[in-house]
Design a protein around this motif. Sequence first.
Motif, PDB file in Angstrom:
ATOM      1  N   ARG A  58       0.832  -1.204   0.000  1.00 21.34           N
ATOM      2  CA  ARG A  58       0.000   0.000   0.000  1.00 21.34           C
ATOM      3  C   ARG A  58       0.867   1.255   0.000  1.00 21.34           C
ATOM      4  O   ARG A  58       0.563   2.240  -0.691  1.00 21.34           O
ATOM      5  CB  ARG A  58      -0.937  -0.005   1.211  1.00 21.34           C
ATOM      6  N   GLN A  59       1.982   1.221   0.752  1.00 22.65           N
ATOM      7  CA  GLN A  59       2.889   2.369   0.755  1.00 22.65           C
ATOM      8  C   GLN A  59       3.557   2.533  -0.609  1.00 22.65           C
ATOM      9  O   GLN A  59       3.748   3.654  -1.089  1.00 22.65           O
ATOM     10  CB  GLN A  59       3.956   2.214   1.840  1.00 22.65           C
ATOM     11  N   VAL A  60       3.914   1.401  -1.245  1.00 22.05           N
ATOM     12  CA  VAL A  60       4.521   1.471  -2.577  1.00 22.05           C
ATOM     13  C   VAL A  60       3.575   2.167  -3.549  1.00 22.05           C
ATOM     14  O   VAL A  60       3.960   3.083  -4.285  1.00 22.05           O
ATOM     15  CB  VAL A  60       4.872   0.061  -3.098  1.00 22.05           C
ATOM     16  N   VAL A  61       2.310   1.726  -3.555  1.00 23.04           N
ATOM     17  CA  VAL A  61       1.329   2.311  -4.471  1.00 23.04           C
ATOM     18  C   VAL A  61       1.106   3.783  -4.145  1.00 23.04           C
ATOM     19  O   VAL A  61       0.988   4.629  -5.042  1.00 23.04           O
ATOM     20  CB  VAL A  61       0.002   1.525  -4.402  1.00 23.04           C
ATOM     21  N   HIS A  62       1.083   4.102  -2.856  1.00 19.67           N
ATOM     22  CA  HIS A  62       0.879   5.497  -2.447  1.00 19.67           C
ATOM     23  C   HIS A  62       2.050   6.375  -2.886  1.00 19.67           C
ATOM     24  O   HIS A  62       1.846   7.494  -3.385  1.00 19.67           O
ATOM     25  CB  HIS A  62       0.700   5.560  -0.930  1.00 19.67           C
ATOM     26  N   GLU A  63       3.285   5.872  -2.702  1.00 20.45           N
ATOM     27  CA  GLU A  63       4.463   6.665  -3.042  1.00 20.45           C
ATOM     28  C   GLU A  63       4.637   6.813  -4.550  1.00 20.45           C
ATOM     29  O   GLU A  63       5.206   7.799  -5.019  1.00 20.45           O
ATOM     30  CB  GLU A  63       5.720   6.022  -2.441  1.00 20.45           C
ATOM     31  N   ALA A  64       4.170   5.822  -5.305  1.00 17.87           N
ATOM     32  CA  ALA A  64       4.257   5.912  -6.765  1.00 17.87           C
ATOM     33  C   ALA A  64       3.128   6.817  -7.243  1.00 17.87           C
ATOM     34  O   ALA A  64       1.979   6.417  -7.326  1.00 17.87           O
ATOM     35  CB  ALA A  64       4.150   4.525  -7.389  1.00 17.87           C
ATOM     36  N   SER A  65       3.442   8.034  -7.564  1.00 15.65           N
ATOM     37  CA  SER A  65       2.409   9.026  -7.864  1.00 15.65           C
ATOM     38  C   SER A  65       1.606   8.700  -9.111  1.00 15.65           C
ATOM     39  O   SER A  65       0.600   9.349  -9.391  1.00 15.65           O
ATOM     40  CB  SER A  65       3.059  10.407  -8.031  1.00 15.65           C
ATOM     41  N   THR A  66       2.023   7.685  -9.839  1.00  9.14           N
ATOM     42  CA  THR A  66       1.284   7.329 -11.050  1.00  9.14           C
ATOM     43  C   THR A  66      -0.019   6.601 -10.742  1.00  9.14           C
ATOM     44  O   THR A  66      -0.856   6.441 -11.619  1.00  9.14           O
ATOM     45  CB  THR A  66       2.171   6.443 -11.959  1.00  9.14           C
ATOM     46  N   PHE A  67      -0.182   6.154  -9.475  1.00 12.60           N
ATOM     47  CA  PHE A  67      -1.399   5.433  -9.086  1.00 12.60           C
ATOM     48  C   PHE A  67      -2.187   6.228  -8.051  1.00 12.60           C
ATOM     49  O   PHE A  67      -1.645   7.062  -7.333  1.00 12.60           O
ATOM     50  CB  PHE A  67      -1.050   4.060  -8.494  1.00 12.60           C
ATOM     51  N   GLU A  68      -3.470   5.912  -7.964  1.00 16.12           N
ATOM     52  CA  GLU A  68      -4.297   6.447  -6.884  1.00 16.12           C
ATOM     53  C   GLU A  68      -4.945   5.284  -6.141  1.00 16.12           C
ATOM     54  O   GLU A  68      -5.149   4.201  -6.697  1.00 16.12           O
ATOM     55  CB  GLU A  68      -5.374   7.389  -7.418  1.00 16.12           C
ATOM     56  N   ILE A  69      -5.237   5.505  -4.877  1.00 14.46           N
ATOM     57  CA  ILE A  69      -5.813   4.472  -4.020  1.00 14.46           C
ATOM     58  C   ILE A  69      -7.211   4.903  -3.579  1.00 14.46           C
ATOM     59  O   ILE A  69      -7.428   6.066  -3.225  1.00 14.46           O
ATOM     60  CB  ILE A  69      -4.929   4.222  -2.780  1.00 14.46           C
ATOM     61  N   ARG A  70      -8.109   3.947  -3.595  1.00 15.19           N
ATOM     62  CA  ARG A  70      -9.436   4.146  -3.007  1.00 15.19           C
ATOM     63  C   ARG A  70      -9.787   2.915  -2.185  1.00 15.19           C
ATOM     64  O   ARG A  70      -9.267   1.824  -2.427  1.00 15.19           O
ATOM     65  CB  ARG A  70     -10.496   4.364  -4.086  1.00 15.19           C
ATOM     66  N   TYR A  71     -10.670   3.114  -1.231  1.00 15.40           N
ATOM     67  CA  TYR A  71     -11.080   2.015  -0.356  1.00 15.40           C
ATOM     68  C   TYR A  71     -12.511   1.608  -0.684  1.00 15.40           C
ATOM     69  O   TYR A  71     -13.397   2.454  -0.823  1.00 15.40           O
ATOM     70  CB  TYR A  71     -10.955   2.437   1.107  1.00 15.40           C
ATOM     71  N   PHE A  72     -12.695   0.297  -0.810  1.00 18.96           N
ATOM     72  CA  PHE A  72     -14.007  -0.257  -1.112  1.00 18.96           C
ATOM     73  C   PHE A  72     -14.348  -1.329  -0.074  1.00 18.96           C
ATOM     74  O   PHE A  72     -13.457  -1.953   0.509  1.00 18.96           O
ATOM     75  CB  PHE A  72     -14.028  -0.883  -2.513  1.00 18.96           C
ATOM     76  N   GLU A  73     -15.632  -1.524   0.117  1.00 16.90           N
ATOM     77  CA  GLU A  73     -16.097  -2.594   0.988  1.00 16.90           C
ATOM     78  C   GLU A  73     -16.140  -3.877   0.161  1.00 16.90           C
ATOM     79  O   GLU A  73     -16.908  -3.994  -0.799  1.00 16.90           O
ATOM     80  CB  GLU A  73     -17.491  -2.267   1.531  1.00 16.90           C
ATOM     81  N   MET A  74     -15.295  -4.840   0.525  1.00 24.47           N
ATOM     82  CA  MET A  74     -15.220  -6.102  -0.209  1.00 24.47           C
ATOM     83  C   MET A  74     -15.255  -7.246   0.788  1.00 24.47           C
ATOM     84  O   MET A  74     -14.393  -7.319   1.681  1.00 24.47           O
ATOM     85  CB  MET A  74     -13.936  -6.170  -1.059  1.00 24.47           C
ATOM     86  N   ASP A  75     -16.262  -8.107   0.648  1.00 22.68           N
ATOM     87  CA  ASP A  75     -16.434  -9.244   1.561  1.00 22.68           C
ATOM     88  C   ASP A  75     -16.476  -8.786   3.012  1.00 22.68           C
ATOM     89  O   ASP A  75     -15.894  -9.411   3.908  1.00 22.68           O
ATOM     90  CB  ASP A  75     -15.308 -10.269   1.373  1.00 22.68           C
ATOM     91  N   GLY A  76     -17.128  -7.668   3.231  1.00 27.48           N
ATOM     92  CA  GLY A  76     -17.289  -7.165   4.587  1.00 27.48           C
ATOM     93  C   GLY A  76     -16.063  -6.490   5.158  1.00 27.48           C
ATOM     94  O   GLY A  76     -16.044  -6.159   6.351  1.00 27.48           O
TER      95      GLY A  76
END
Length: 218
Positions: A187-205
Amino acid sequence: MVGELIGSYVVADEVDATEKDTTRFPENSNWFSMQMQLSLPEAGFARIEDELKALVLLRNDLVHHFIDQHDLRSLDGCRRAQDALVATCSHIDQNLEQLQDWGADMEKMQRALSEALQSEAFRDIVADGISPVCNVDLYAVGVVRVLREAFGALAVDGWAPVAEAGRWITDRYPGHLPAKYGCRSWRQVVHEASTFEIRYFEMDGQRTACYQERVRPA
């Protein structure tokens, strides 16, 4: 040979002797070229150039005119010829020693370059964009490529779970781990790589971090 040596390997500081490589390579191939040179101050370059040209003239004189210049039919003439040969050999030895030193230095540079090109640090720089002397630019490194691959394999409705992508990458590219890029988690890798964005979804509770590539303005 001397003409090829002077101006190509042995150059003056003030002269830009860099030659553009005109070799044609396929457009879809990665390549680089390099050139090793011995750069001398202008005065030193001029001295070396004169000495090597004089050495060539000495060789030509020795091969083509030595017998004409000495009376080898008399004892005194033979002695003078012998003295001339001794002096010539001494002069040749001095120049040979200098050329051998240059050759030894070139071999050392080639060995050092070969070791550097085969090192893990070099592979990190070329393949993954990781420099040992500065912070990692995650947008430029190889982990972005494998995150894109994982996204292509796992994305549903335009989003891929970060944790699942991390497991996918670890199975296929074990050399790409968060710690390699100075991160503690995917998650930190994806966050630090500015080419990606992160969102949170409800998956399997559960609240699950997912990512996709940012849409960059044209």
